[in-house]
Scaffold this motif. Structure first.
Motif, PDB file in Angstrom:
ATOM      1  N   HIS A  26       0.880  -1.162   0.000  1.00  7.74           N
ATOM      2  CA  HIS A  26       0.000   0.000   0.000  1.00  7.74           C
ATOM      3  C   HIS A  26       0.919   1.213   0.000  1.00  7.74           C
ATOM      4  O   HIS A  26       1.457   1.590   1.043  1.00  7.74           O
ATOM      5  N   LEU A  27       1.183   1.767  -1.181  1.00 11.45           N
ATOM      6  CA  LEU A  27       2.118   2.882  -1.291  1.00 11.45           C
ATOM      7  C   LEU A  27       1.843   3.694  -2.540  1.00 11.45           C
ATOM      8  O   LEU A  27       1.073   3.295  -3.403  1.00 11.45           O
TER       9      LEU A  27
ATOM     10  N   ILE B  39       2.552  -7.535  -9.140  1.00  9.78           N
ATOM     11  CA  ILE B  39       2.645  -6.680  -7.958  1.00  9.78           C
ATOM     12  C   ILE B  39       1.294  -5.992  -7.787  1.00  9.78           C
ATOM     13  O   ILE B  39       0.877  -5.203  -8.640  1.00  9.78           O
ATOM     14  N   ALA B  40       0.591  -6.314  -6.703  1.00 11.23           N
ATOM     15  CA  ALA B  40      -0.717  -5.730  -6.407  1.00 11.23           C
ATOM     16  C   ALA B  40      -0.509  -4.521  -5.492  1.00 11.23           C
ATOM     17  O   ALA B  40       0.089  -4.645  -4.430  1.00 11.23           O
ATOM     18  N   LEU B  41      -1.014  -3.373  -5.928  1.00 11.50           N
ATOM     19  CA  LEU B  41      -0.805  -2.136  -5.179  1.00 11.50           C
ATOM     20  C   LEU B  41      -2.123  -1.535  -4.705  1.00 11.50           C
ATOM     21  O   LEU B  41      -3.140  -1.639  -5.380  1.00 11.50           O
TER      22      LEU B  41
ATOM     23  N   PRO C 264      -8.000   2.973 -10.754  1.00 10.55           N
ATOM     24  CA  PRO C 264      -7.359   1.757 -11.284  1.00 10.55           C
ATOM     25  C   PRO C 264      -6.342   2.125 -12.370  1.00 10.55           C
ATOM     26  O   PRO C 264      -6.638   2.939 -13.242  1.00 10.55           O
ATOM     27  N   GLN C 265      -5.146   1.538 -12.297  1.00  7.84           N
ATOM     28  CA  GLN C 265      -4.117   1.874 -13.275  1.00  7.84           C
ATOM     29  C   GLN C 265      -2.948   0.907 -13.197  1.00  7.84           C
ATOM     30  O   GLN C 265      -2.680   0.315 -12.164  1.00  7.84           O
TER      31      GLN C 265
ATOM     32  N   ARG D 200       0.029  -3.115 -10.691  1.00  2.95           N
ATOM     33  CA  ARG D 200      -1.252  -2.451 -10.924  1.00  2.95           C
ATOM     34  C   ARG D 200      -1.906  -2.033  -9.613  1.00  2.95           C
ATOM     35  O   ARG D 200      -1.806  -2.732  -8.616  1.00  2.95           O
ATOM     36  N   TYR D 201      -2.570  -0.867  -9.661  1.00  2.00           N
ATOM     37  CA  TYR D 201      -3.464  -0.426  -8.591  1.00  2.00           C
ATOM     38  C   TYR D 201      -4.855  -0.927  -8.950  1.00  2.00           C
ATOM     39  O   TYR D 201      -5.326  -0.710 -10.072  1.00  2.00           O
TER      40      TYR D 201
END
Length: 188
Positions: free
Chosen positions: A62-63, A97-99, A105-106, A116-117
């Motif tokens: 979460h960043l 990598i899940a952000l 969403p991006q 990806r977010y």
């Protein structure tokens, strides 16, 4: 179904306090940002040393990754330059990598691994990302837009609690999740 193992590198929200409050003696914004980004990259690098070639490799955090598109609902203190991480600081060798943090969403195009977010912005179509990965092949990543579920709406109640009570009594957005900004003159 696959019987391949999965290895995850999970980094909770890396606040400056969690990363050793004083990262640098420099007061310069650019130096602070670089120190924070370098420290996050160092932690992610240490976590990624647990990646194995025979496993699906996942990372999550979460960043705020520099270059990400902010939305109106992000708070400037949480996404200011001092808390930005360079895309190159994300772990290499991950299938995905899940952000979290940015609400839009991006995809993070400059990351060393697919990143990806997921996002959850009020007023935008909701989606999920399906990641089909195997230890010895690239991940297939597909965004699927959802046609069911509840929308997320944003209420700004400058009239305080009576305004919110009136909206609820009138059935406003009855089938939605509500992100409420409540203005008060005194504590509830």
């Amino acid at each position: 179904g696959s019987d391949e193992p999965a290895v995850g590198a999970a980094l909770p929200y890396p606040s400056e306090a969690r990363l050793n409050e004083v990262l640098t003696a420099e007061a310069d914004e650019a130096a602070l940002q670089k120190a924070y980004s370098d420290r996050v990259a160092e932690v992610f690098g240490a976590l990624a040393r647990g990646f194995r070639p025979d496993a699906v490799r996942l990372a999550m955090s979460h960043l705020f990754v520099a270059g990400g598109k902010e939305s109106d609902s992000e708070r400037p203190l949480q996404v200011g330059l001092a808390s930005a991480v360079a895309p190159s600081g994300l772990p290499q060798g991950a299938h995905y990598i899940a952000l979290g943090h940015l609400h839009r969403p991006q995809t993070v195009h400059a990351a060393p691994s697919p990143a990806r977010y997921s996002g959850s912005e009020a007023g935008q179509a909701k989606s999920v990302v399906v990641v089909d990965a195997g230890a010895h092949r690239e991940a297939k990543i597909e965004e699927i837009h959802l046609s069911a579920g509840r929308p997320l709406v944003r209420w700004k109640a400058e009239g305080g609690l009576p305004q919110v009570e009136a909206w609820c009594a009138a059935g406003r957005d009855a089938n939605a999740w509500v992100d409420l900004e409540l203005h008060l003159t005194a504590p509830l």
